[in-house]
Write an enzyme that holds these catalytic residues in place. Structure first.
Site, PDB file in Angstrom:
ATOM      1  N   HIS A  67      42.128  42.894  21.595  1.00 14.20           N
ATOM      2  CA  HIS A  67      41.054  42.793  20.595  1.00 14.20           C
ATOM      3  C   HIS A  67      41.094  41.460  19.857  1.00 14.20           C
ATOM      4  O   HIS A  67      40.496  41.337  18.797  1.00 14.20           O
ATOM      5  CB  HIS A  67      41.183  43.933  19.576  1.00 14.20           C
ATOM      6  CG  HIS A  67      40.903  45.281  20.168  1.00 14.20           C
ATOM      7  ND1 HIS A  67      41.462  46.441  19.700  1.00 14.20           N
ATOM      8  CD2 HIS A  67      40.119  45.657  21.207  1.00 14.20           C
ATOM      9  CE1 HIS A  67      41.033  47.472  20.411  1.00 14.20           C
ATOM     10  NE2 HIS A  67      40.223  47.022  21.332  1.00 14.20           N
ATOM     11  N   HIS A  68      41.798  40.475  20.396  1.00 14.33           N
ATOM     12  CA  HIS A  68      41.890  39.212  19.658  1.00 14.33           C
ATOM     13  C   HIS A  68      40.525  38.531  19.557  1.00 14.33           C
ATOM     14  O   HIS A  68      40.302  37.720  18.675  1.00 14.33           O
ATOM     15  CB  HIS A  68      42.915  38.266  20.292  1.00 14.33           C
ATOM     16  CG  HIS A  68      42.488  37.690  21.606  1.00 14.33           C
ATOM     17  ND1 HIS A  68      42.427  38.434  22.757  1.00 14.33           N
ATOM     18  CD2 HIS A  68      42.054  36.449  21.941  1.00 14.33           C
ATOM     19  CE1 HIS A  68      41.986  37.673  23.738  1.00 14.33           C
ATOM     20  NE2 HIS A  68      41.751  36.465  23.272  1.00 14.33           N
ATOM     21  N   ARG A  69      39.653  38.860  20.502  1.00 15.55           N
ATOM     22  CA  ARG A  69      38.251  38.430  20.404  1.00 15.55           C
ATOM     23  C   ARG A  69      37.370  39.622  20.764  1.00 15.55           C
ATOM     24  O   ARG A  69      37.727  40.409  21.642  1.00 15.55           O
ATOM     25  CB  ARG A  69      37.965  37.290  21.384  1.00 15.55           C
ATOM     26  CG  ARG A  69      38.719  36.031  21.007  1.00 15.55           C
ATOM     27  CD  ARG A  69      37.943  34.799  21.303  1.00 15.55           C
ATOM     28  NE  ARG A  69      38.663  33.662  20.755  1.00 15.55           N
ATOM     29  CZ  ARG A  69      38.204  32.418  20.760  1.00 15.55           C
ATOM     30  NH1 ARG A  69      37.043  32.151  21.305  1.00 15.55           N
ATOM     31  NH2 ARG A  69      38.903  31.448  20.235  1.00 15.55           N
ATOM     32  N   LYS A  73      35.518  42.841  27.266  1.00 16.88           N
ATOM     33  CA  LYS A  73      34.608  42.726  28.421  1.00 16.88           C
ATOM     34  C   LYS A  73      35.363  43.050  29.693  1.00 16.88           C
ATOM     35  O   LYS A  73      36.501  42.611  29.882  1.00 16.88           O
ATOM     36  CB  LYS A  73      34.108  41.270  28.467  1.00 16.88           C
ATOM     37  CG  LYS A  73      33.098  40.979  29.526  1.00 16.88           C
ATOM     38  CD  LYS A  73      31.687  40.975  28.923  1.00 16.88           C
ATOM     39  CE  LYS A  73      30.614  40.955  29.975  1.00 16.88           C
ATOM     40  NZ  LYS A  73      30.496  42.189  30.737  1.00 16.88           N
ATOM     41  N   LYS A  97      41.871  36.030  32.005  1.00 16.16           N
ATOM     42  CA  LYS A  97      40.759  35.345  32.681  1.00 16.16           C
ATOM     43  C   LYS A  97      39.789  34.754  31.667  1.00 16.16           C
ATOM     44  O   LYS A  97      39.411  33.587  31.747  1.00 16.16           O
ATOM     45  CB  LYS A  97      40.037  36.400  33.536  1.00 16.16           C
ATOM     46  CG  LYS A  97      39.079  35.874  34.545  1.00 16.16           C
ATOM     47  CD  LYS A  97      38.473  37.036  35.338  1.00 16.16           C
ATOM     48  CE  LYS A  97      39.502  37.852  36.083  1.00 16.16           C
ATOM     49  NZ  LYS A  97      38.907  38.886  36.946  1.00 16.16           N
ATOM     50  N   ASP A 102      37.529  30.003  28.851  1.00 18.65           N
ATOM     51  CA  ASP A 102      36.870  29.840  27.549  1.00 18.65           C
ATOM     52  C   ASP A 102      35.631  30.712  27.392  1.00 18.65           C
ATOM     53  O   ASP A 102      34.578  30.256  26.924  1.00 18.65           O
ATOM     54  CB  ASP A 102      36.517  28.364  27.300  1.00 18.65           C
ATOM     55  CG  ASP A 102      37.758  27.500  27.177  1.00 18.65           C
ATOM     56  OD1 ASP A 102      38.731  27.974  26.569  1.00 18.65           O
ATOM     57  OD2 ASP A 102      37.772  26.385  27.724  1.00 18.65           O
ATOM     58  N   LYS A 109      38.538  47.080  30.927  1.00 16.84           N
ATOM     59  CA  LYS A 109      38.161  47.524  32.277  1.00 16.84           C
ATOM     60  C   LYS A 109      37.873  49.005  32.244  1.00 16.84           C
ATOM     61  O   LYS A 109      38.433  49.737  31.421  1.00 16.84           O
ATOM     62  CB  LYS A 109      39.310  47.262  33.262  1.00 16.84           C
ATOM     63  CG  LYS A 109      38.853  47.127  34.689  1.00 16.84           C
ATOM     64  CD  LYS A 109      38.269  45.761  34.940  1.00 16.84           C
ATOM     65  CE  LYS A 109      37.756  45.586  36.332  1.00 16.84           C
ATOM     66  NZ  LYS A 109      37.375  44.195  36.601  1.00 16.84           N
ATOM     67  N   SER A 366      28.394  36.595  33.284  1.00 18.03           N
ATOM     68  CA  SER A 366      28.149  37.744  32.404  1.00 18.03           C
ATOM     69  C   SER A 366      28.032  37.273  30.959  1.00 18.03           C
ATOM     70  O   SER A 366      27.213  37.769  30.180  1.00 18.03           O
ATOM     71  CB  SER A 366      29.297  38.757  32.498  1.00 18.03           C
ATOM     72  OG  SER A 366      29.081  39.652  33.560  1.00 18.03           O
TER      73      SER A 366
HETATM   74  P1  NAD Z   1      32.543  45.878  46.461  1.00 19.13           P
HETATM   75  O1  NAD Z   1      32.683  47.349  46.285  1.00 19.13           O
HETATM   76  O2  NAD Z   1      31.199  45.269  46.365  1.00 19.13           O
HETATM   77  O3  NAD Z   1      33.178  45.416  47.875  1.00 19.13           O
HETATM   78  C1  NAD Z   1      34.476  45.655  48.291  1.00 19.13           C
HETATM   79  C2  NAD Z   1      34.461  45.690  49.817  1.00 19.13           C
HETATM   80  O4  NAD Z   1      35.813  45.759  50.293  1.00 19.13           O
HETATM   81  C3  NAD Z   1      33.726  46.896  50.378  1.00 19.13           C
HETATM   82  O5  NAD Z   1      32.746  46.457  51.308  1.00 19.13           O
HETATM   83  C4  NAD Z   1      34.830  47.718  51.047  1.00 19.13           C
HETATM   84  O6  NAD Z   1      34.372  48.417  52.205  1.00 19.13           O
HETATM   85  C5  NAD Z   1      35.839  46.641  51.412  1.00 19.13           C
HETATM   86  N1  NAD Z   1      37.197  47.151  51.595  1.00 19.13           N
HETATM   87  C6  NAD Z   1      37.849  48.081  50.865  1.00 19.13           C
HETATM   88  N2  NAD Z   1      39.087  48.287  51.362  1.00 19.13           N
HETATM   89  C7  NAD Z   1      39.218  47.463  52.432  1.00 19.13           C
HETATM   90  C8  NAD Z   1      40.262  47.212  53.375  1.00 19.13           C
HETATM   91  N3  NAD Z   1      41.429  47.850  53.300  1.00 19.13           N
HETATM   92  N4  NAD Z   1      40.039  46.299  54.347  1.00 19.13           N
HETATM   93  C9  NAD Z   1      38.878  45.624  54.428  1.00 19.13           C
HETATM   94  N5  NAD Z   1      37.839  45.824  53.570  1.00 19.13           N
HETATM   95  C10 NAD Z   1      38.015  46.741  52.593  1.00 19.13           C
HETATM   96  O7  NAD Z   1      33.545  45.240  45.374  1.00 19.13           O
HETATM   97  P2  NAD Z   1      33.472  43.789  44.731  1.00 19.13           P
HETATM   98  O8  NAD Z   1      32.671  43.882  43.499  1.00 19.13           O
HETATM   99  O9  NAD Z   1      33.138  42.805  45.784  1.00 19.13           O
HETATM  100  O10 NAD Z   1      34.993  43.606  44.264  1.00 19.13           O
HETATM  101  C11 NAD Z   1      36.006  43.205  45.166  1.00 19.13           C
HETATM  102  C12 NAD Z   1      37.206  42.698  44.381  1.00 19.13           C
HETATM  103  O11 NAD Z   1      36.785  41.606  43.544  1.00 19.13           O
HETATM  104  C13 NAD Z   1      37.855  43.703  43.438  1.00 19.13           C
HETATM  105  O12 NAD Z   1      39.236  43.430  43.358  1.00 19.13           O
HETATM  106  C14 NAD Z   1      37.207  43.386  42.100  1.00 19.13           C
HETATM  107  O13 NAD Z   1      38.006  43.798  41.003  1.00 19.13           O
HETATM  108  C15 NAD Z   1      37.122  41.886  42.188  1.00 19.13           C
HETATM  109  N6  NAD Z   1      36.126  41.268  41.308  1.00 19.13           N
HETATM  110  C16 NAD Z   1      34.816  41.628  41.356  1.00 19.13           C
HETATM  111  C17 NAD Z   1      33.897  40.999  40.528  1.00 19.13           C
HETATM  112  C18 NAD Z   1      32.422  41.289  40.584  1.00 19.13           C
HETATM  113  O14 NAD Z   1      31.649  40.562  39.923  1.00 19.13           O
HETATM  114  N7  NAD Z   1      31.960  42.246  41.343  1.00 19.13           N
HETATM  115  C19 NAD Z   1      34.335  40.031  39.609  1.00 19.13           C
HETATM  116  C20 NAD Z   1      35.681  39.673  39.591  1.00 19.13           C
HETATM  117  C21 NAD Z   1      36.558  40.301  40.451  1.00 19.13           C
END
Ligand code: NAD
Length: 475
Positions: A67-69, A73, A97, A102, A109, A366
């Site tokens: 909660h520092h900011r 999110k 992150k 910044d 989460k 975002s």
């Molecule tokens: P998503 O659900 O859109 O896609 C994930 C994909 O990975 C799916 O197509 C799924 O079938 C596939 N998958 C799952 N297990 C697998 C495996 N063992 N082998 C191969 N493919 C596999 O999810 P996303 O939003 O793309 O998020 C993916 C990662 O990125 C997560 O770790 C998430 O926390 C991170 N992330 C997402 C965002 C965002 O804006 N969506 C932002 C930062 C970080």
């Protein structure tokens, strides 16, 4: 420890191991480090949903790490693997992150323990709306409190349902659209949010490869063009990382792994066509010009320059880290390389571009969306036409003075005023370039810092500690 094997740390333990190692390179007081490390609020809930004639109890979480900011999110994950430890780890990563790039938010989460594939659209809407209601009841959502976004298993569709539910309960709240980001463009979203994380991954890799000495350290020539890449996960992050790296960076994608298997092609895989193929056929297997590997998990061992895990955490562990042949691991997903596996990779001289930096593009855009919602106006709306007219006058003046004339296409390029998408991409690129340079400076300056992740942590921890020290502790 995890349930899967005694030797593995849990995800949150792995994040905290990285934290502790980096903290040793700072002069932050011990008690303050503890305050930064812990999760400030963990809300675990169970709520009922009626699916057909059946009642189902759904387990879900929202964790506010710091909660520092404010607001806090972080995305909302829908997966049958969701658990308290995972959501805590992901929330903590969000704090680091945001500080690193910044973005003035604390980390949070959310997770709903369901397999989205097992529900139809109506049922998913019910679950999402009920989850949102639980968050509203406990003040765990709001433009100035806590602002969710998409993550694994969710997208703009779910964000629109969250927005509508929030607005139903907060009728007349003028800034209510800022209660969630990653919304559809026509529902107070922002252009460029869907692609943002993947685009940020591309900018981050390109920035690393722009430094000749960083490239030399891992045995690569400078420049992104022509580098080979393998991607795990073709969801939001993986698909945009791939298409943008291919189209704008001239990267050659030689392997792709998804749930159904892993395909390879030395000649390169066209990402646009592969995505269409998977949409039509429901699989990547059989995509023309590729062959499938016998074992899906062998994507880790493909000989390439850049490995992009873009699916889930704990994909590269002590069990398979030795098999890695890539020179760079670009952590598009959160936590794909465990802390212990990173030790093995560091010894092999593999550079890891850490998650808290590399996938920060999502939260960066975002933040732009949140600002847009609070200002109630699209970026570029006020100045686009003014800029175009000014540039046009300037071009006309040069034409007059030189007696030469500029072609129609050139004039269009020269007089183009920035639209929302131009500004979003420009802000994102600037953020990713600056953040890498900050990490790099710390890494180069202090020789005892093990790797880029430790340097990124040092950068983030110093910023968060600075906030606490300046704010003081209440009461
Ligand atoms: P998503 O659900 O859109 O896609 C994930 C994909 O990975 C799916 O197509 C799924 O079938 C596939 N998958 C799952 N297990 C697998 C495996 N063992 N082998 C191969 N493919 C596999 O999810 P996303 O939003 O793309 O998020 C993916 C990662 O990125 C997560 O770790 C998430 O926390 C991170 N992330 C997402 C965002 C965002 O804006 N969506 C932002 C930062 C970080």
């Amino acid at each position: 420890m995890s349930n899967t094997g005694k030797q593995h740390l849990s995800f949150f333990e792995s994040v905290n191991r990285n934290f502790d190692r980096a903290a040793a390179h700072t002069s932050i007081p011990e008690g303050l480090l503890e305050q930064i490390k812990v999760c400030n609020a963990v809300y675990e809930m169970n709520f009922p949903v009626k699916i057909g004639n059946q009642f189902q109890v759904i387990q879900a979480y929202r964790v506010q790490h710091s909660h520092h900011r404010l607001p806090t999110k972080g995305g909302i994950r829908f997966s049958h693997l969701v658990n308290r430890d995972e959501v805590m780890a992901l929330a903590a990563l969000m704090s680091y992150k945001c500080a690193l790039v910044d973005v003035p938010f604390g980390g949070a989460k959310g997770g709903v323990k369901i397999s989205p594939r097992k529900y139809n659209e109506q049922q998913l809407e019910k679950i999402t709306r009920r989850y949102t209601t639980e968050l509203i009841r406990k003040n765990f959502i709001g433009p100035g409190l806590d602002v969710p976004a998409p993550d694994y298993g969710t997208g703009s569709r779910e964000m629109a349902w969250i927005l509508d539910t929030y607005q139903t309960f907060n009728h007349g709240e003028i800034d209510s659209a800022a209660c969630v980001t990653g919304k559809p463009e026509n529902q107070s979203g922002i252009r460029g949010r869907t692609e943002a994380t993947g685009r940020g991954v591309f900018y981050g890799i390109r920035q690393f490869l722009s430094y000749a000495d960083d490239c030399k350290a891992v045995g690569l020539t400078p420049g992104i063009a022509g580098k080979t890449m393998v991607i795990q996960g073709l969801g939001n992050v993986g698909s945009y990382s791939g298409t943008i790296s291919q189209e704008e960076g001239d990267v050659k994608i030689i392997g792709v792994s998804e749930i159904e298997g892993t395909i390879v092609s030395e000649k390169g895989i066209n990402m646009e066509k592969l995505l269409k193929y998977r949409k039509d056929k429901g699989t990547i297997i059989g995509f023309p010009g590729t062959k499938a590997l016998p074992d899906r998990d062998d994507w880790v061992a493909i000989d390439c320059d850049i490995l992009v895990p873009a699916a889930l955490e704990n994909q590269i562990t002590t069990d398979n880290a030795k098999k890695v042949k890539a020179r760079i691991i670009a952590e598009a997903a959160n936590g794909p390389v465990t802390s212990e596996a990173a030790d093995i990779l560091n010894k092999k001289g593999v550079a890891i571009l850490p998650d808290m930096y590399l996938n920060a593009g999502g939260v960066t855009v975002s933040y732009f969306e949140w600002l847009k919602n609070l200002s109630h106006m699209r970026f570029g709306r006020m100045e686009k036409r003014f800029t175009e007219n000014s540039y046009s006058n300037l071009v006309s003046m040069v034409e007059r003075l030189t007696g030469l004339s500029v072609g129609v296409r050139e004039r269009d390029v020269l007089t183009h005023g920035a639209d929302e998408i131009d500004l979003v991409r420009s802000g994102l690129e600037d953020t990713m370039v600056n953040a890498y340079d900050q990490i790099r400076e710390i890494y180069k300056k202090k020789k005892t810092i093990e790797d880029l992740r430790a340097a990124a942590f040092v950068c983030a921890l110093n910023k968060i500690a600075g906030d606490y020290i300046r704010l003081g502790i209440f009461p």
